[in-house]
Motif scaffolding. Structure first.
Motif, PDB file in Angstrom:
ATOM      1  N   ASN A  72       0.836  -1.200   0.000  1.00 59.53           N
ATOM      2  CA  ASN A  72       0.000   0.000   0.000  1.00 59.53           C
ATOM      3  C   ASN A  72       0.867   1.245   0.000  1.00 59.53           C
ATOM      4  N   GLU A  73       1.174   1.746  -1.190  1.00 59.77           N
ATOM      5  CA  GLU A  73       1.964   2.969  -1.334  1.00 59.77           C
ATOM      6  C   GLU A  73       1.274   3.975  -2.255  1.00 59.77           C
ATOM      7  N   GLY A  74      -0.024   3.820  -2.450  1.00 59.49           N
ATOM      8  CA  GLY A  74      -0.756   4.780  -3.263  1.00 59.49           C
ATOM      9  C   GLY A  74      -0.354   4.789  -4.716  1.00 59.49           C
ATOM     10  N   GLU A  75      -0.054   3.626  -5.266  1.00 62.83           N
ATOM     11  CA  GLU A  75       0.382   3.531  -6.653  1.00 62.83           C
ATOM     12  C   GLU A  75      -0.799   3.620  -7.630  1.00 62.83           C
ATOM     13  N   LYS A  76      -0.480   4.019  -8.835  1.00 64.12           N
ATOM     14  CA  LYS A  76      -1.483   4.029  -9.899  1.00 64.12           C
ATOM     15  C   LYS A  76      -1.811   2.596 -10.306  1.00 64.12           C
ATOM     16  N   GLU A  77      -3.082   2.365 -10.551  1.00 66.74           N
ATOM     17  CA  GLU A  77      -3.551   1.074 -11.062  1.00 66.74           C
ATOM     18  C   GLU A  77      -4.244   1.304 -12.401  1.00 66.74           C
ATOM     19  N   LEU A  89      -6.757  -0.890 -14.801  1.00 65.09           N
ATOM     20  CA  LEU A  89      -7.527  -2.105 -15.053  1.00 65.09           C
ATOM     21  C   LEU A  89      -7.755  -2.228 -16.552  1.00 65.09           C
ATOM     22  N   TRP A  90      -7.377  -3.365 -17.100  1.00 66.17           N
ATOM     23  CA  TRP A  90      -7.570  -3.632 -18.514  1.00 66.17           C
ATOM     24  C   TRP A  90      -8.747  -4.576 -18.708  1.00 66.17           C
ATOM     25  N   LEU A  91      -9.645  -4.184 -19.569  1.00 68.43           N
ATOM     26  CA  LEU A  91     -10.804  -5.009 -19.903  1.00 68.43           C
ATOM     27  C   LEU A  91     -10.358  -6.087 -20.881  1.00 68.43           C
ATOM     28  N   VAL A  92     -10.417  -7.345 -20.448  1.00 67.78           N
ATOM     29  CA  VAL A  92      -9.929  -8.439 -21.291  1.00 67.78           C
ATOM     30  C   VAL A  92     -11.061  -9.288 -21.859  1.00 67.78           C
ATOM     31  N   GLU A  93     -12.298  -8.999 -21.456  1.00 71.58           N
ATOM     32  CA  GLU A  93     -13.454  -9.735 -21.994  1.00 71.58           C
ATOM     33  C   GLU A  93     -14.549  -8.732 -22.331  1.00 71.58           C
ATOM     34  N   PRO A  94     -14.357  -7.964 -23.431  1.00 69.40           N
ATOM     35  CA  PRO A  94     -15.272  -6.857 -23.726  1.00 69.40           C
ATOM     36  C   PRO A  94     -16.691  -7.288 -24.058  1.00 69.40           C
ATOM     37  N   GLY A  95     -16.895  -8.558 -24.389  1.00 68.09           N
ATOM     38  CA  GLY A  95     -18.247  -9.016 -24.705  1.00 68.09           C
ATOM     39  C   GLY A  95     -19.053  -9.441 -23.498  1.00 68.09           C
ATOM     40  N   HIS A  96     -18.470  -9.380 -22.318  1.00 65.86           N
ATOM     41  CA  HIS A  96     -19.170  -9.831 -21.111  1.00 65.86           C
ATOM     42  C   HIS A  96     -20.153  -8.762 -20.637  1.00 65.86           C
ATOM     43  N   PRO A  97     -21.300  -9.171 -20.063  1.00 59.36           N
ATOM     44  CA  PRO A  97     -22.269  -8.177 -19.578  1.00 59.36           C
ATOM     45  C   PRO A  97     -21.695  -7.197 -18.559  1.00 59.36           C
ATOM     46  N   ILE A  98     -20.737  -7.613 -17.749  1.00 59.85           N
ATOM     47  CA  ILE A  98     -20.140  -6.698 -16.773  1.00 59.85           C
ATOM     48  C   ILE A  98     -19.347  -5.595 -17.466  1.00 59.85           C
ATOM     49  N   ALA A  99     -18.957  -5.817 -18.705  1.00 61.16           N
ATOM     50  CA  ALA A  99     -18.157  -4.847 -19.453  1.00 61.16           C
ATOM     51  C   ALA A  99     -18.993  -3.839 -20.233  1.00 61.16           C
ATOM     52  N   GLU A 100     -20.295  -3.954 -20.197  1.00 62.73           N
ATOM     53  CA  GLU A 100     -21.137  -3.066 -21.011  1.00 62.73           C
ATOM     54  C   GLU A 100     -20.938  -1.603 -20.622  1.00 62.73           C
ATOM     55  N   GLY A 101     -20.575  -0.790 -21.598  1.00 65.96           N
ATOM     56  CA  GLY A 101     -20.385   0.636 -21.365  1.00 65.96           C
ATOM     57  C   GLY A 101     -19.116   0.990 -20.614  1.00 65.96           C
ATOM     58  N   VAL A 102     -18.213   0.027 -20.463  1.00 67.53           N
ATOM     59  CA  VAL A 102     -16.967   0.239 -19.724  1.00 67.53           C
ATOM     60  C   VAL A 102     -15.832   0.449 -20.723  1.00 67.53           C
ATOM     61  N   PRO A 103     -14.952   1.432 -20.502  1.00 67.48           N
ATOM     62  CA  PRO A 103     -13.852   1.675 -21.446  1.00 67.48           C
ATOM     63  C   PRO A 103     -12.833   0.538 -21.445  1.00 67.48           C
ATOM     64  N   GLU A 104     -11.954   0.555 -22.426  1.00 68.50           N
ATOM     65  CA  GLU A 104     -10.943  -0.496 -22.564  1.00 68.50           C
ATOM     66  C   GLU A 104     -10.033  -0.568 -21.344  1.00 68.50           C
ATOM     67  N   SER A 105      -9.752   0.566 -20.729  1.00 68.63           N
ATOM     68  CA  SER A 105      -8.968   0.574 -19.505  1.00 68.63           C
ATOM     69  C   SER A 105      -9.527   1.625 -18.554  1.00 68.63           C
ATOM     70  N   ILE A 106      -9.340   1.364 -17.262  1.00 73.43           N
ATOM     71  CA  ILE A 106      -9.767   2.281 -16.213  1.00 73.43           C
ATOM     72  C   ILE A 106      -8.543   2.614 -15.375  1.00 73.43           C
ATOM     73  N   GLU A 107      -8.268   3.891 -15.216  1.00 73.41           N
ATOM     74  CA  GLU A 107      -7.125   4.297 -14.395  1.00 73.41           C
ATOM     75  C   GLU A 107      -7.599   4.702 -13.010  1.00 73.41           C
ATOM     76  N   VAL A 108      -7.008   4.099 -11.997  1.00 71.38           N
ATOM     77  CA  VAL A 108      -7.239   4.460 -10.607  1.00 71.38           C
ATOM     78  C   VAL A 108      -5.986   5.196 -10.134  1.00 71.38           C
ATOM     79  N   PRO A 109      -6.072   6.489  -9.824  1.00 69.68           N
ATOM     80  CA  PRO A 109      -4.869   7.277  -9.537  1.00 69.68           C
ATOM     81  C   PRO A 109      -4.066   6.788  -8.349  1.00 69.68           C
ATOM     82  N   GLU A 110      -4.748   6.378  -7.280  1.00 65.79           N
ATOM     83  CA  GLU A 110      -4.069   5.865  -6.090  1.00 65.79           C
ATOM     84  C   GLU A 110      -4.758   4.591  -5.638  1.00 65.79           C
ATOM     85  N   ALA A 111      -3.968   3.541  -5.434  1.00 70.72           N
ATOM     86  CA  ALA A 111      -4.547   2.259  -5.064  1.00 70.72           C
ATOM     87  C   ALA A 111      -3.555   1.453  -4.250  1.00 70.72           C
ATOM     88  N   GLU A 112      -4.076   0.500  -3.503  1.00 72.60           N
ATOM     89  CA  GLU A 112      -3.254  -0.513  -2.862  1.00 72.60           C
ATOM     90  C   GLU A 112      -2.953  -1.590  -3.885  1.00 72.60           C
TER      91      GLU A 112
END
Length: 238
Positions: free
Chosen positions: A120-125, A127-150
């Protein structure tokens, strides 16, 4: 309408000033609010309520349960874990969030330690979407940047997911399977990694979208009971 019970340990936000500044009403309140805005019927439950807020009546009226816990996993009563486990096998959806990977219920459902590497040092994360056809991915960009994360890193000691929807990358070079779908009995289970208590991750619209999509995906398709046991031979045609 899908009914969601948002469960939270609710200890950090009461005992840690940094967490309280980010989530003054608790992580559960933030999640319940944005899910309600998405059209779900929501309620909250926390560790220190009687039966941890997860009575038979509450669970019988829950389509999807979300779970956030961290420092008090061992305080969750085994009777309640068994109750939730039975409901998942019977069809209730379960979303396990961030440090909930080490909860009794997730370890019970996975049958493994669910352990991992962390820092836990507040690093950037990212997230890469690797299954774009899945219902959980609907309307979600190819990647999501989290500025500070564990950081969570592999090896993540869980069974291979039925579907992997997201992989995470961190500044230190680590990667992590951060969006894992499972089926247990009649219930759908989704593990979603982001969500440390001192970073406003659940206030990010992209993260909220993933959680809302996961609730829709995990909602039971039918409430009809599955029958088991001995059955009579069907009558012969004619």
């Amino acid at each position: 309408m899908t009914t969601v019970t948002v469960w939270n340990e609710y200890r950090h936000e009461r005992n840690d000033e940094e967490a309280r500044e980010v989530y003054p009403e608790g992580i559960h309140a933030t999640i319940a609010d944005f899910l309600e805005d998405e059209g779900f019927e929501t309620r909250t439950a926390t560790l220190d309520e009687p039966e941890h807020g997860l009575t038979e009546e509450v669970l019988d009226d829950t389509d999807v349960l979300t779970w956030w816990g961290h420092e008090a996993h061992d305080e969750v009563e085994d009777e309640i874990v068994e109750r939730v486990h039975e409901r998942v096998l019977s069809g209730m959806g379960l979303l396990v969030l961030h440090s909930g990977h080490f909860s009794k219920i997730f370890k019970r459902l996975m049958g493994t330690t669910c352990d991992l590497k962390w820092r836990n040092e507040g690093e950037k994360e990212r997230l890469w979407l690797v299954e774009p056809g899945h219902p959980i991915a609907e309307g979600v960009p190819e990647s999501i940047e989290v500025p500070e994360a564990e950081m969570y890193g592999e090896r993540f000691d869980v069974p291979a997911p039925d579907t992997l929807v997201f992989n995470s990358w961190f500044e230190g070079g680590e990667v992590f399977r951060s969006g894992c779908c499972y089926r247990r009995g009649s219930g759908r289970v989704f593990y979603f990694r982001p969500g440390h208590e001192t970073y406003p991750i659940y206030k990010q619209p992209e993260i909220q979208k993933v959680v809302a999509n996961a609730v829709s995906w995990a909602t039971p398709i039918s409430n009809s009971d599955t029958s088991f046991g001995n059955v009579p031979k069907p009558p012969e045609d004619g």
